[in-house]
Design a protein around this motif. Structure first.
Motif, short mmCIF file in Angstrom:
data_model
loop_
_atom_site.label_atom_id
_atom_site.label_comp_id
_atom_site.label_asym_id
_atom_site.label_seq_id
_atom_site.Cartn_x
_atom_site.Cartn_y
_atom_site.Cartn_z
N MET A 1 0.84 -1.20 0.00
CA MET A 1 0.00 0.00 0.00
C MET A 1 0.87 1.25 0.00
O MET A 1 1.90 1.32 0.66
CB MET A 1 -0.90 0.00 1.25
N GLN A 2 0.46 2.25 -0.76
CA GLN A 2 1.19 3.50 -0.80
C GLN A 2 0.96 4.28 0.51
O GLN A 2 0.22 3.86 1.38
CB GLN A 2 0.74 4.34 -1.99
N GLU A 3 1.59 5.42 0.64
CA GLU A 3 1.48 6.20 1.86
C GLU A 3 0.02 6.55 2.15
O GLU A 3 -0.73 6.99 1.28
CB GLU A 3 2.27 7.50 1.70
N ILE A 4 -0.37 6.35 3.41
CA ILE A 4 -1.74 6.64 3.82
C ILE A 4 -1.96 8.14 3.93
O ILE A 4 -1.22 8.85 4.63
CB ILE A 4 -2.05 5.96 5.17
N LYS A 5 -2.97 8.64 3.23
CA LYS A 5 -3.33 10.05 3.32
C LYS A 5 -4.65 10.26 4.05
O LYS A 5 -4.95 11.37 4.49
CB LYS A 5 -3.42 10.66 1.91
N SER A 6 -5.44 9.19 4.13
CA SER A 6 -6.73 9.29 4.82
C SER A 6 -7.08 7.95 5.46
O SER A 6 -6.67 6.89 4.98
CB SER A 6 -7.84 9.71 3.85
N VAL A 7 -7.85 8.02 6.54
CA VAL A 7 -8.32 6.82 7.23
C VAL A 7 -9.82 6.98 7.46
O VAL A 7 -10.29 8.03 7.91
CB VAL A 7 -7.60 6.61 8.57
N TYR A 8 -10.57 5.93 7.14
CA TYR A 8 -12.02 5.95 7.31
C TYR A 8 -12.39 4.92 8.38
O TYR A 8 -12.00 3.76 8.30
CB TYR A 8 -12.73 5.62 6.00
N PHE A 9 -13.18 5.37 9.37
CA PHE A 9 -13.54 4.51 10.50
C PHE A 9 -15.01 4.11 10.41
O PHE A 9 -15.89 4.98 10.41
CB PHE A 9 -13.29 5.24 11.82
N VAL A 10 -15.26 2.81 10.34
CA VAL A 10 -16.63 2.30 10.35
C VAL A 10 -16.93 1.88 11.80
O VAL A 10 -16.44 0.86 12.27
CB VAL A 10 -16.80 1.12 9.39
N ASN B 1 -1.43 13.36 13.51
CA ASN B 1 -0.35 13.17 12.54
C ASN B 1 -0.68 13.76 11.17
O ASN B 1 -0.01 13.46 10.18
CB ASN B 1 -0.01 11.68 12.41
N GLY B 2 -1.72 14.60 11.10
CA GLY B 2 -2.04 15.32 9.88
C GLY B 2 -2.70 14.51 8.80
O GLY B 2 -2.68 14.89 7.62
N ILE B 3 -3.31 13.39 9.17
CA ILE B 3 -3.97 12.52 8.20
C ILE B 3 -5.48 12.77 8.25
O ILE B 3 -6.06 12.93 9.33
CB ILE B 3 -3.64 11.04 8.51
N PHE B 4 -6.11 12.83 7.08
CA PHE B 4 -7.55 13.07 7.00
C PHE B 4 -8.30 11.90 7.64
O PHE B 4 -8.00 10.73 7.39
CB PHE B 4 -7.99 13.23 5.54
N VAL B 5 -9.31 12.22 8.45
CA VAL B 5 -10.11 11.20 9.12
C VAL B 5 -11.58 11.39 8.79
O VAL B 5 -12.14 12.49 8.97
CB VAL B 5 -9.91 11.25 10.65
N GLY B 6 -12.19 10.34 8.27
CA GLY B 6 -13.63 10.32 8.04
C GLY B 6 -14.22 9.11 8.72
O GLY B 6 -13.49 8.23 9.20
N GLY B 7 -15.55 9.03 8.77
CA GLY B 7 -16.13 7.86 9.41
C GLY B 7 -17.63 7.88 9.52
O GLY B 7 -18.30 8.89 9.25
N TYR B 8 -18.16 6.73 9.93
CA TYR B 8 -19.59 6.52 10.13
C TYR B 8 -19.81 6.01 11.55
O TYR B 8 -19.02 5.22 12.08
CB TYR B 8 -20.12 5.47 9.14
N ASP B 9 -20.89 6.47 12.17
CA ASP B 9 -21.41 5.83 13.36
C ASP B 9 -22.93 5.90 13.32
O ASP B 9 -23.50 6.75 12.62
CB ASP B 9 -20.88 6.45 14.64
N ARG B 10 -23.56 5.01 14.06
CA ARG B 10 -25.02 4.89 13.97
C ARG B 10 -25.75 6.10 14.52
O ARG B 10 -26.76 6.54 13.96
CB ARG B 10 -25.46 3.62 14.71
N THR B 11 -25.25 6.63 15.64
CA THR B 11 -25.95 7.75 16.26
C THR B 11 -24.94 8.80 16.75
O THR B 11 -23.83 8.46 17.16
CB THR B 11 -26.78 7.29 17.48
N PRO B 12 -25.32 10.07 16.73
CA PRO B 12 -24.44 11.11 17.28
C PRO B 12 -24.33 10.96 18.79
O PRO B 12 -25.25 10.49 19.45
CB PRO B 12 -25.13 12.41 16.89
#
Length: 459
Positions: A1-10, A27-38
Motif C-alpha cells: 500500500m502507498q502512503e496513507i493520506k486518509s483513514v475511514y472509520f466504520v 499526525n495530519g492525516i484526513f479522518v472520516g467515518g460513520y457511526d449509527r448515532t451522534p
C-alpha cells in the motif's frame, strides 16, 4: 500500500476507535467515518477535524476516502459484515483492518505496555498511562475510557518509546498485539457468543501470553485459571492484593482513604495512597505500578502519580459523596466485575444501605450468566433491574431481565423498572449509597439522576 493520506472509520464513535482517530488527526492525516448515532464523543471528534456522518450511505463517504491507494479503512468487530459502506470498501479493493490490527502495528513500532483481562482493563491501563505521563519516562496511550485527569482517551509523547494499550479479548482482538510487557488482571469467562466455551476463552489468553516479546515481562494475577505459556526470555511475575511478587502490605482503609505499602522485586514504595479510594483499585494499582516500574518510573514519581490519579468516566465515577447520599456510576457489566464493585463499595461504606440500578448488557451474556448475575447482585441490599441493552445483538426468545430477577435473593428489595421510568423511581424512593451499573445506555440518565438526588438531599 502507498502512503496513507486518509483513514475511514466504520464505527467511529467507539471509545477505542476514537483514540485511533485522534492519533491520525494528530499526525495530519484526513479522518472520516460513520457511526449509527451522534454522541458527545463523535461531536468532539468532529470539532477536532474528523468528518463523521450518521447514515449508512455510500454517497456520504468523503472524497478524500475514496482512493484505495491512499485510504486505510478501520472497523470495529461490532459492525455487521453486511454493512453497506464496509461492503463497498471491500468490493473496491481497499485495505481494511480491525482496530486491533492497527494497534498491533504500533506495538511493533514502540514498546507496548498492554493490560488484558475480563475486567479491570480500563482502570489499570489509565492508571499506568497516568503514572508514566507524570514520570520522566512519559508514554503514548490508547485507552478504553475518558480519563478525568486529561479529559481524553489518547495521550501522545513523541519522545517516549512506550505505548500503553488496553488489550481487548473480544473477537480475539488482542492476538494482533505484540506487547513488550503485559498485565493480565482476570480471566473470568465472557463473550461466549464468540468463544463457545470457557476452555476456548482461557486458551485465547494463553495464546496471548505467547505474543509477549522476548526480554519483555508478563505480570499475572494470582487468581487466574489460565496457564501462561510465554516465550523463552520473558520474565514472569505474579501480583495480587495480599500475595505475589507485587502486593500490598500495611493496608489502611478509613475516612475515605486507602493507603498501603507497595512490595516489589524492584523497589518497595511506602505509603502509597489511592487517588480513587475503592478497594478494587488496590489490585489495579499494584498492576499499574508494576508496569510503571518495568518501564523505568521512579518510586517518588509512582507515589505521586497514584495519589493524583482521578479515575476514568464510568469507573467508580462518584457524582455525589457525603453523609446523606452517595451516588456513582460504574461500567461493571460482567458478574465477577459486579461482585468486585459491590464488595469494594461495602468495604469503603461499611454498614450503609447499598442499592444499585443495573442494566444487563447483551442477550447472550444474560443467557449464559443470569444465575451468576443474580448471585452477584444479591450482595446488595436493593436492586433495580432495567431491560437488557442489546448493543449488536438481536433479541433471544425467553431471554429477558426477568431471568436475573427470578434468581435474586428472596429476602432482598428488588424491582423491575423501565429505564425511562428511572427518574420518577429515584424521586419517589430513598437511598443511602446508590450505584448505576452496566455498559449500556442507562448511564445517559446519570446527569438527570444526579440533579434529582442533589435537590432531594439538599446537596
Amino acid at each position: 500500500m502507498q502512503e496513507i493520506k486518509s483513514v475511514y472509520f466504520v464505527g467511529a464513535g467507539g471509545i477505542g476507535m476514537s483514540a485511533l482517530e485522534r492519533y491520525f488527526l494528530h499526525n495530519g492525516i484526513f479522518v472520516g467515518g460513520y457511526d449509527r448515532t451522534p454522541a458527545e464523543l463523535t461531536e468532539r471528534l468532529r470539532e477536532e477535524g474528523a468528518q463523521i456522518h450518521y447514515e449508512e450511505n455510500i454517497d456520504l463517504i468523503p472524497t478524500e476516502c475514496r482512493d484505495p491507494q491512499t485510504t486505510l479503512v478501520v472497523y470495529t468487530p461490532a459492525i455487521p459484515a453486511e454493512h453497506k459502506e464496509l461492503v463497498w470498501f471491500r468490493e473496491n479493493g481497499f485495505e481494511i483492518q480491525k482496530r486491533a490490527q492497527v494497534l498491533g502495528t504500533l506495538t511493533k513500532q514502540m514498546k507496548g505496555l498492554c493490560v488484558a483481562g475480563t475486567h479491570g482493563k480500563t482502570s489499570t491501563t489509565a492508571m499506568t498511562a497516568h503514572l508514566l505521563h507524570e514520570s520522566h519516562v512519559g508514554c503514548n496511550a490508547f485507552l478504553g475510557g475518558i480519563t478525568k485527569n486529561y479529559g481524553t482517551n489518547y495521550l501522545i509523547n513523541p519522545k517516549s518509546p512506550f505505548v500503553v494499550i488496553e488489550a481487548d479479548e473480544f473477537d480475539r482482538s488482542f492476538h494482533h498485539l505484540r506487547p513488550f510487557a503485559s498485565v493480565i488482571t482476570s480471566t473470568d469467562a465472557d463473550h461466549l457468543d464468540i468463544y463457545g466455551t470457557e476452555e476456548a476463552y482461557l486458551e485465547s489468553f494463553r495464546h496471548y501470553t505467547e505474543l509477549i516479546q522476548p526480554e519483555g515481562a508478563l505480570i499475572v494475577h494470582t487468581d487466574l485459571k489460565m496457564k501462561a505459556n510465554p516465550q523463552e526470555g520473558v520474565r514472569v511475575f505474579s501480583y495480587s492484593r495480599t500475595e505475589g511478587d507485587f502486593h500490598a502490605e500495611n493496608l489502611r482503609i478509613g475516612n475515605g482513604h486507602i493507603v498501603f505499602d507497595f512490595v516489589s522485586p524492584f523497589e518497595n514504595i511506602k505509603d502509597v495512597e489511592l487517588g480513587v479510594p475503592v478497594s478494587i483499585n488496590i489490585d489495579n494499582g499494584i498492576a499499574a505500578m508494576a508496569l510503571a516500574q518495568i518501564a523505568g518510573a521512579k518510586a517518588e514519581e509512582i507515589r505521586r502519580g497514584m495519589l493524583t490519579f482521578s479515575g476514568v468516566d464510568r469507573r467508580f465515577d462518584f457524582k455525589l459523596k457525603n453523609d446523606r447520599i452517595v451516588f456513582l456510576s460504574d461500567y461493571a457489566h460482567h458478574p465477577a466485575e459486579i461482585k468486585q464493585s459491590i464488595l469494594s463499595l461495602r468495604e469503603v461504606f461499611g454498614g450503609r444501605k447499598l442499592s444499585a440500578i443495573f442494566q444487563p448488557h447483551l442477550f447472550t451474556r444474560t443467557r449464559d450468566f443470569y444465575k451468576d448475575f443474580a448471585a452477584s447482585l444479591s450482595l446488595l441490599d436493593e436492586v433495580v433491574l432495567t431491560e437488557i441493552y442489546p448493543a449488536r445483538e438481536q433479541p433471544i426468545p425467553g431471554v429477558t431481565s426477568q431471568l436475573i430477577f427470578d434468581n435474586l435473593r428472596p429476602d432482598m428489595e428488588k424491582h423491575m423498572v423501565c429505564k425511562e421510568e428511572l427518574p420518577n423511581y429515584v424521586r419517589e424512593h430513598d437511598f443511602d449509597v446508590l450505584v448505576v451499573l452496566g455498559a449500556g445506555n442507562v448511564d445517559n440518565y446519570v446527569p438527570e439522576l444526579t440533579e434529582i438526588l442533589k435537590k432531594k438531599y439538599n446537596c
